[in-house]
Write a protein that holds these residues in place. Structure first.
Motif, PDB file in Angstrom:
ATOM      1  N   ARG A 190       0.830  -1.202   0.000  1.00  0.00           N
ATOM      2  CA  ARG A 190       0.000   0.000   0.000  1.00  0.00           C
ATOM      3  C   ARG A 190       0.865   1.254   0.000  1.00  0.00           C
ATOM      4  NH1 ARG A 190      -4.275   0.439   4.575  1.00  0.00           N
ATOM      5  NH2 ARG A 190      -2.510  -0.025   5.930  1.00  0.00           N
ATOM      6  N   GLY A 191       0.239   2.380  -0.313  1.00  0.00           N
ATOM      7  CA  GLY A 191       0.875   3.673  -0.171  1.00  0.00           C
ATOM      8  C   GLY A 191       2.158   3.819  -0.961  1.00  0.00           C
ATOM      9  N   ILE A 192       3.155   4.440  -0.341  1.00  0.00           N
ATOM     10  CA  ILE A 192       4.436   4.676  -1.002  1.00  0.00           C
ATOM     11  C   ILE A 192       5.080   3.362  -1.424  1.00  0.00           C
ATOM     12  CG2 ILE A 192       6.804   5.466  -0.587  1.00  0.00           C
ATOM     13  CD1 ILE A 192       5.589   7.719   1.135  1.00  0.00           C
ATOM     14  N   GLY A 193       5.016   2.355  -0.561  1.00  0.00           N
ATOM     15  CA  GLY A 193       5.633   1.065  -0.884  1.00  0.00           C
ATOM     16  C   GLY A 193       5.068   0.451  -2.142  1.00  0.00           C
ATOM     17  N   PHE A 194       3.752   0.551  -2.334  1.00  0.00           N
ATOM     18  CA  PHE A 194       3.126   0.000  -3.536  1.00  0.00           C
ATOM     19  C   PHE A 194       3.631   0.712  -4.777  1.00  0.00           C
ATOM     20  CE2 PHE A 194      -0.248   0.074  -6.740  1.00  0.00           C
ATOM     21  CZ  PHE A 194      -0.427  -1.286  -6.946  1.00  0.00           C
ATOM     22  N   GLU A 195       3.767   2.030  -4.712  1.00  0.00           N
ATOM     23  CA  GLU A 195       4.256   2.770  -5.874  1.00  0.00           C
ATOM     24  C   GLU A 195       5.719   2.464  -6.161  1.00  0.00           C
ATOM     25  OE1 GLU A 195       2.506   4.219  -8.062  1.00  0.00           O
ATOM     26  OE2 GLU A 195       0.641   4.046  -6.919  1.00  0.00           O
ATOM     27  N   ILE A 196       6.496   2.171  -5.123  1.00  0.00           N
ATOM     28  CA  ILE A 196       7.881   1.745  -5.344  1.00  0.00           C
ATOM     29  C   ILE A 196       7.905   0.402  -6.060  1.00  0.00           C
ATOM     30  CG2 ILE A 196      10.028   1.041  -4.205  1.00  0.00           C
ATOM     31  CD1 ILE A 196       9.328   3.092  -1.986  1.00  0.00           C
ATOM     32  N   VAL A 197       7.054  -0.529  -5.635  1.00  0.00           N
ATOM     33  CA  VAL A 197       6.956  -1.818  -6.327  1.00  0.00           C
ATOM     34  C   VAL A 197       6.584  -1.606  -7.792  1.00  0.00           C
ATOM     35  CG1 VAL A 197       5.615  -3.955  -6.485  1.00  0.00           C
ATOM     36  CG2 VAL A 197       6.403  -3.143  -4.250  1.00  0.00           C
ATOM     37  N   ARG A 198       5.596  -0.760  -8.042  1.00  0.00           N
ATOM     38  CA  ARG A 198       5.156  -0.510  -9.409  1.00  0.00           C
ATOM     39  C   ARG A 198       6.279   0.088 -10.254  1.00  0.00           C
ATOM     40  NH1 ARG A 198      -0.230   0.857 -11.132  1.00  0.00           N
ATOM     41  NH2 ARG A 198      -0.795   1.693  -9.071  1.00  0.00           N
ATOM     42  N   ARG A 199       7.004   1.039  -9.672  1.00  0.00           N
ATOM     43  CA  ARG A 199       8.106   1.682 -10.401  1.00  0.00           C
ATOM     44  C   ARG A 199       9.209   0.685 -10.724  1.00  0.00           C
ATOM     45  NH1 ARG A 199       9.203   4.876 -13.955  1.00  0.00           N
ATOM     46  NH2 ARG A 199       7.715   6.319 -12.986  1.00  0.00           N
ATOM     47  N   PHE A 200       9.567  -0.156  -9.754  1.00  0.00           N
ATOM     48  CA  PHE A 200      10.641  -1.109  -9.986  1.00  0.00           C
ATOM     49  C   PHE A 200      10.252  -2.145 -11.035  1.00  0.00           C
ATOM     50  CE2 PHE A 200      14.043  -0.837  -6.544  1.00  0.00           C
ATOM     51  CZ  PHE A 200      13.849   0.512  -6.362  1.00  0.00           C
ATOM     52  N   LEU A 201       9.001  -2.546 -11.046  1.00  0.00           N
ATOM     53  CA  LEU A 201       8.544  -3.444 -12.104  1.00  0.00           C
ATOM     54  C   LEU A 201       8.672  -2.774 -13.466  1.00  0.00           C
ATOM     55  CD1 LEU A 201       5.366  -5.055 -10.492  1.00  0.00           C
ATOM     56  CD2 LEU A 201       7.468  -6.261 -11.138  1.00  0.00           C
ATOM     57  N   ALA A 202       8.274  -1.509 -13.547  1.00  0.00           N
ATOM     58  CA  ALA A 202       8.367  -0.773 -14.807  1.00  0.00           C
ATOM     59  C   ALA A 202       9.818  -0.631 -15.260  1.00  0.00           C
ATOM     60  CB  ALA A 202       7.720   0.599 -14.661  1.00  0.00           C
ATOM     61  N   ASP A 203      10.737  -0.586 -14.301  1.00  0.00           N
ATOM     62  CA  ASP A 203      12.155  -0.423 -14.619  1.00  0.00           C
ATOM     63  C   ASP A 203      12.858  -1.744 -14.905  1.00  0.00           C
ATOM     64  OD1 ASP A 203      11.891   2.281 -14.371  1.00  0.00           O
ATOM     65  OD2 ASP A 203      12.888   2.442 -12.432  1.00  0.00           O
ATOM     66  N   GLY A 204      12.126  -2.852 -14.880  1.00  0.00           N
ATOM     67  CA  GLY A 204      12.689  -4.123 -15.299  1.00  0.00           C
ATOM     68  C   GLY A 204      13.274  -5.001 -14.222  1.00  0.00           C
ATOM     69  N   TYR A 205      13.079  -4.648 -12.963  1.00  0.00           N
ATOM     70  CA  TYR A 205      13.583  -5.488 -11.877  1.00  0.00           C
ATOM     71  C   TYR A 205      12.692  -6.710 -11.661  1.00  0.00           C
ATOM     72  CZ  TYR A 205      16.455  -1.493 -10.414  1.00  0.00           C
ATOM     73  OH  TYR A 205      17.360  -0.465 -10.361  1.00  0.00           O
ATOM     74  N   GLN A 206      13.253  -7.712 -11.029  1.00  0.00           N
ATOM     75  CA  GLN A 206      12.466  -8.767 -10.411  1.00  0.00           C
ATOM     76  C   GLN A 206      12.178  -8.300  -8.993  1.00  0.00           C
ATOM     77  OE1 GLN A 206      15.615 -11.537 -11.446  1.00  0.00           O
ATOM     78  NE2 GLN A 206      14.112 -12.857 -12.426  1.00  0.00           N
ATOM     79  N   VAL A 207      10.909  -8.238  -8.624  1.00  0.00           N
ATOM     80  CA  VAL A 207      10.509  -7.525  -7.417  1.00  0.00           C
ATOM     81  C   VAL A 207       9.833  -8.463  -6.418  1.00  0.00           C
ATOM     82  CG1 VAL A 207       9.151  -5.611  -6.497  1.00  0.00           C
ATOM     83  CG2 VAL A 207      10.202  -5.416  -8.763  1.00  0.00           C
ATOM     84  N   ALA A 208      10.301  -8.404  -5.184  1.00  0.00           N
ATOM     85  CA  ALA A 208       9.681  -9.129  -4.079  1.00  0.00           C
ATOM     86  C   ALA A 208       9.271  -8.113  -3.022  1.00  0.00           C
ATOM     87  CB  ALA A 208      10.650 -10.146  -3.481  1.00  0.00           C
ATOM     88  N   PHE A 209       8.104  -8.330  -2.415  1.00  0.00           N
ATOM     89  CA  PHE A 209       7.712  -7.420  -1.343  1.00  0.00           C
ATOM     90  C   PHE A 209       7.005  -8.160  -0.224  1.00  0.00           C
ATOM     91  CE2 PHE A 209       3.866  -7.148  -4.004  1.00  0.00           C
ATOM     92  CZ  PHE A 209       2.835  -7.157  -3.062  1.00  0.00           C
ATOM     93  N   MET A 210       7.078  -7.544   0.961  1.00  0.00           N
ATOM     94  CA  MET A 210       6.418  -8.057   2.160  1.00  0.00           C
ATOM     95  C   MET A 210       5.380  -7.051   2.618  1.00  0.00           C
ATOM     96  SD  MET A 210       9.624  -9.291   4.535  1.00  0.00           S
ATOM     97  CE  MET A 210       8.556  -9.953   5.810  1.00  0.00           C
ATOM     98  N   SER A 211       4.352  -7.550   3.295  1.00  0.00           N
ATOM     99  CA  SER A 211       3.368  -6.699   3.953  1.00  0.00           C
ATOM    100  C   SER A 211       2.763  -7.508   5.095  1.00  0.00           C
ATOM    101  CB  SER A 211       2.273  -6.258   2.974  1.00  0.00           C
ATOM    102  OG  SER A 211       1.356  -5.389   3.613  1.00  0.00           O
TER     103      SER A 211
END
Length: 261
Positions: A22-43
């Motif tokens: 959620r919030g800032i963290g969700f937008e960071i996940v979205r940005r990193f996906l757009a930038d081509g990273y493999q992304v893992a997140f916790m909540s």
């Protein structure tokens, strides 16, 4: 907004973001996906994890998430090991998870209203969590000779807190100190450690712009508007990039001029 990194520049690196649902963290996940990273997140909430995955479209092979508590070393260790088993070592860590208990009117609790239990929980999540995550990922970064660690702080850790409570302000001030100390320790190994300190950023966590607490906050912001989670994510993505290799130990204030006013 133009991406801070191209997909080619990300080199398929693995990024781990805490509090990414959620919030800032969700937008960071979205940005990193757009930038081509493999992304893992916790909540901490399974429902929020599932909702975030659905919103992001569950890109196959590039996104992995779990419910988890950053203060529990066994959960953190297990999550990191499962990410490594999927993609290899983690190159980017974003310590974003944080909590900020408020009074019923959404204003800051006073010292006299803050219990020891609440103090301990806030400090554990906001400060001990980044310490735990950094200790777990740093050895592999050292072995690889490369790493980016970005801590998400707050204006409340930089100036007199007008909305946050004493526990939140203390934890975010401590995060600035932790950033500097780990930057010193890890710099010889090609690892940078920086902090982004947003001011009032509207999200589902802060409530609508029309809320009384937000109207009051707006009057203190020289640029005359609130920040956005997308803007914070953009700066985090830059600090995660290869081009930010000469920036370490820094705290980037994103407050619309409020911190320097």
């Amino acid at each position: 907004m133009e991406s801070a990194k191209s997909k080619d520049q990300s080199d398929g690196r693995v990024a781990l973001i805490t509090g990414g649902a959620r919030g800032i963290g969700f937008e960071i996940v979205r940005r990193f996906l757009a930038d081509g990273y493999q992304v893992a997140f916790m909540s901490t909430t399974a429902e929020h994890v599932e909702r975030a995955l659905d919103t992001l479209g569950r890109p196959e092979g590039r996104l992995y998430a779990e419910k988890g508590d950053v203060t529990r070393q066994d959960e953190v260790s297990g999550f990191i090991n499962r990410v490594r088993a999927r993609w290899g070592e983690i190159a980017i860590l974003v310590n974003n998870a944080g909590i900020s208990p408020k009074r019923a009117d959404q204003n800051a609790p006073w010292l006299s209203q803050t219990s020891l239990e609440e103090w301990t929980r806030v400090v554990d999540v906001n400060l001990s969590g980044p310490f735990i995550l950094t200790r777990f990922v740093a050895p592999a970064m050292i072995a690889e000779g490369y790493g980016r660690i970005i801590n998400v702080g707050s204006l409340a850790g930089r100036a007199m807190p007008l909305i946050a409570g004493p526990h939140y302000a203390a934890s975010k001030s401590g995060l600035v100190g932790l950033t500097r100390a780990t930057a010193r320790d890890l710099a010889p190994y090609g690892i940078t450690v920086n902090c982004v300190a947003p001011g009032r950023v509207l999200s589902d966590l802060t409530g609508p712009a029309e809320a009384p607490v937000n109207k009051t906050a707006l009057n203190r912001i020289p640029v005359g508007r609130f920040g956005t989670a997308e803007e914070v994510a953009y700066v985090v993505a830059f600090l995660a990039s290869s081009g930010a290799g000469f920036i370490t130990g820094a705290t980037i204030d994103m407050t619309g001029g409020e911190f320097s006013a």
